[in-house]
Motif scaffolding. Structure first.
Motif, PDB file in Angstrom:
ATOM      1  N   VAL A 179       0.847  -1.191   0.000  1.00  0.00           N
ATOM      2  CA  VAL A 179       0.000   0.000   0.000  1.00  0.00           C
ATOM      3  C   VAL A 179       0.884   1.243   0.000  1.00  0.00           C
ATOM      4  N   PHE A 180       0.608   2.161  -0.929  1.00  0.00           N
ATOM      5  CA  PHE A 180       1.372   3.398  -1.072  1.00  0.00           C
ATOM      6  C   PHE A 180       0.435   4.581  -0.868  1.00  0.00           C
ATOM      7  N   SER A 181       0.847   5.541  -0.047  1.00  0.00           N
ATOM      8  CA  SER A 181       0.008   6.704   0.226  1.00  0.00           C
ATOM      9  C   SER A 181       0.878   7.922   0.514  1.00  0.00           C
ATOM     10  N   ASN A 182       0.240   9.059   0.721  1.00  0.00           N
ATOM     11  CA  ASN A 182       0.917  10.299   1.090  1.00  0.00           C
ATOM     12  C   ASN A 182       2.015  10.677   0.094  1.00  0.00           C
ATOM     13  N   MET A 183       1.778  10.403  -1.182  1.00  0.00           N
ATOM     14  CA  MET A 183       2.772  10.780  -2.191  1.00  0.00           C
ATOM     15  C   MET A 183       2.786  12.295  -2.373  1.00  0.00           C
ATOM     16  N   GLU A 184       3.999  12.843  -2.433  1.00  0.00           N
ATOM     17  CA  GLU A 184       4.138  14.286  -2.512  1.00  0.00           C
ATOM     18  C   GLU A 184       5.408  14.655  -3.264  1.00  0.00           C
ATOM     19  N   MET A 185       5.270  15.568  -4.223  1.00  0.00           N
ATOM     20  CA  MET A 185       6.419  16.152  -4.912  1.00  0.00           C
ATOM     21  C   MET A 185       6.609  17.558  -4.374  1.00  0.00           C
ATOM     22  N   MET A 186       7.840  17.920  -4.055  1.00  0.00           N
ATOM     23  CA  MET A 186       8.096  19.178  -3.364  1.00  0.00           C
ATOM     24  C   MET A 186       9.427  19.781  -3.806  1.00  0.00           C
TER      25      MET A 186
END
Length: 201
Positions: A179-186
């Protein structure tokens, strides 16, 4: 982070995408590895990525792997250019006592593997991948706030448009749900080096 720009390289048979969360159920005998030590070449793990030409950025993701149970079951962060040029970081299950938290960098068809031992009861991990032109930093975190460096590396073919994202696989006869979550590019969290100066010729 919206996932509409993400694309599959080897779409898995069993997956779900909902509310910016991705679930992948791995197939047996799937992996990413090239040549080194084992001499074999495995290039059939599902990879879910987006493209960018941005030279300076960071990408973070939370992974959960509650039912990983067979040696080498793994899921994590990836930058996959082609079969011979890529990097990945993950927790790889080993046995009931311990796992390997590690990373692999593959340049021109040869993989390396750098690891440290962690407890077998660890079932989630955050990763952050940062880019500074064709150099990269991989970090991990238990809480998504405090990150520790895993490695700094160079990709010989990683100086132009790249693809980055997530992957999951089971190299042996196994299957589990990642399970993959909270993906963020910054903005790039890997700051410019301010220490020792280069040698003067």
């Amino acid at each position: 982070m919206k996932l509409d720009k993400f694309m599959w390289t080897r779409e898995p048979n069993d997956f779900k995408i909902k509310d910016n969360t991705v679930e992948i159920t791995t197939k047996p005998n799937t992996d990413l590895w090239q040549r080194t030590y084992y001499h074999f070449r495995n290039d059939n793990a599902p990879v879910y990525q987006r493209e960018t030409e941005e030279k300076y950025f960071s990408f973070a993701v939370k992974t959960e792997f509650n039912d990983s149970h067979q040696r080498f079951d793994q899921c994590g962060i990836v930058l996959y250019l082609d079969s011979e040029n890529w990097l990945k970081a993950s927790v790889e299950y080993e046995n009931e006592d311990f796992q390997h938290l590690g990373s692999v960098v593959t340049n021109h068809g040869y993989s390396d593997w750098a690891t440290t031992v962690i407890d077998a009861d660890v079932k989630s991990m955050w990763y952050r991948l940062s880019r500074r032109e064709d150099d990269y930093c991989i970090e991990c975190s238990k809480d998504g706030i405090h990150y520790e460096q895993m490695r700094v590396c160079h990709l010989y073919e990683g100086n132009a448009k790249i693809k980055f994202g997530i992957y999951a696989c089971s190299p042996e006869n196994s299957s589990f749900k990642a399970v993959f979550s909270n993906m963020e590019m910054m903005e790039c969290q890997w700051k410019a080096h301010d220490g020792q100066q280069p040698d003067q010729n």
